[in-house]
Write an enzyme that holds these catalytic residues in place. Sequence first.
Site, PDB file in Angstrom:
ATOM      1  N   GLU A   1      11.100  -9.444  -4.009  1.00 27.25           N
ATOM      2  CA  GLU A   1      11.566  -8.212  -3.370  1.00 27.25           C
ATOM      3  C   GLU A   1      13.026  -8.347  -2.924  1.00 27.25           C
ATOM      4  O   GLU A   1      13.826  -7.427  -3.108  1.00 27.25           O
ATOM      5  CB  GLU A   1      10.671  -7.882  -2.172  1.00 27.25           C
TER       6      GLU A   1
ATOM      7  N   LYS B   1       9.400  -8.523   5.951  1.00 20.09           N
ATOM      8  CA  LYS B   1       8.590  -8.238   4.787  1.00 20.09           C
ATOM      9  C   LYS B   1       7.879  -9.514   4.365  1.00 20.09           C
ATOM     10  O   LYS B   1       8.203 -10.583   4.850  1.00 20.09           O
ATOM     11  CB  LYS B   1       9.461  -7.694   3.649  1.00 20.09           C
TER      12      LYS B   1
ATOM     13  N   SER C   1       0.807  -1.211   0.000  1.00 23.05           N
ATOM     14  CA  SER C   1       0.000   0.000   0.000  1.00 23.05           C
ATOM     15  C   SER C   1       0.847   1.270   0.000  1.00 23.05           C
ATOM     16  O   SER C   1       0.495   2.258  -0.669  1.00 23.05           O
ATOM     17  CB  SER C   1      -0.937   0.002   1.208  1.00 23.05           C
TER      18      SER C   1
ATOM     19  N   GLY D   1       2.569  -9.235   1.786  1.00 24.88           N
ATOM     20  CA  GLY D   1       1.931  -9.354   0.481  1.00 24.88           C
ATOM     21  C   GLY D   1       2.400 -10.551  -0.317  1.00 24.88           C
ATOM     22  O   GLY D   1       2.108 -10.661  -1.509  1.00 24.88           O
TER      23      GLY D   1
ATOM     24  N   ALA E   1       7.734  -2.015   4.334  1.00 24.06           N
ATOM     25  CA  ALA E   1       8.094  -3.054   5.289  1.00 24.06           C
ATOM     26  C   ALA E   1       6.915  -3.304   6.216  1.00 24.06           C
ATOM     27  O   ALA E   1       6.101  -2.405   6.471  1.00 24.06           O
ATOM     28  CB  ALA E   1       9.319  -2.645   6.098  1.00 24.06           C
TER      29      ALA E   1
END
Length: 221
Positions: free
Chosen positions: A104, A95, A31, A98, A84
């Site tokens: 990542e 992390k 987000s 998601g 994060a």
Amino acid sequence: MATQDDLKRMAAEKAVDFVPEGEYIGIGTGSTVNYFIKALAVSGKKIKGAVSTSAKTRALMAEYGIPEVELGDVSRLAVYVDGADEINHTLQMIKGGGAAHLPEKIVASASDLFICIADESKYVTRLGKFPLPVEVVPMARSLVSRQLVALGGEPELRLGCQTEHGNLIVDVHGLDLSKPLTMEETINNIPGVVENGIFARNAADILILGRPTGAEVIKIR
């Protein structure tokens, strides 16, 4: 009074200042990163292209006209911007909320500068309140879960979640993460683990923290 979304937006907009023109960059997932993509698009800065880390990021980049490139087609990335779930005072992170921590971590390792953007609620003295995501090959889920229990954790399969690489996510509660780098390496050495969400070897270089007083830039090295 500033909302959490306001703080995320502050951090994301400040991160645009660190993006050099005429370079390739990496863009994470989440987000707060969504605010960064929007801010970059309206900033007028011209980049050669961006490597994305998830389908959601790719879709938003396309919507805002940010050109996508594949990591294999570029030799370096000038900067990587990502959020994060937790980040400590030495800029080590958890992390993977998601389910994109594998790409990542790959993109972070290919970048000259790793900038973490977050609201102040993510800034913690010690990692571990947020459950640790571990990406696991499906056939090894039970085996890996037993090993995670032996390490002191309480693994829980993330229902309805399959990563873009066809793997499962096990969220681990209760681990002792007082030595993040050691735990990152220990978990990754379990057969069947693809990658875990501790970013200690790939800690951030800069943290941009959204606070009610504005965006604070934190560097420790």
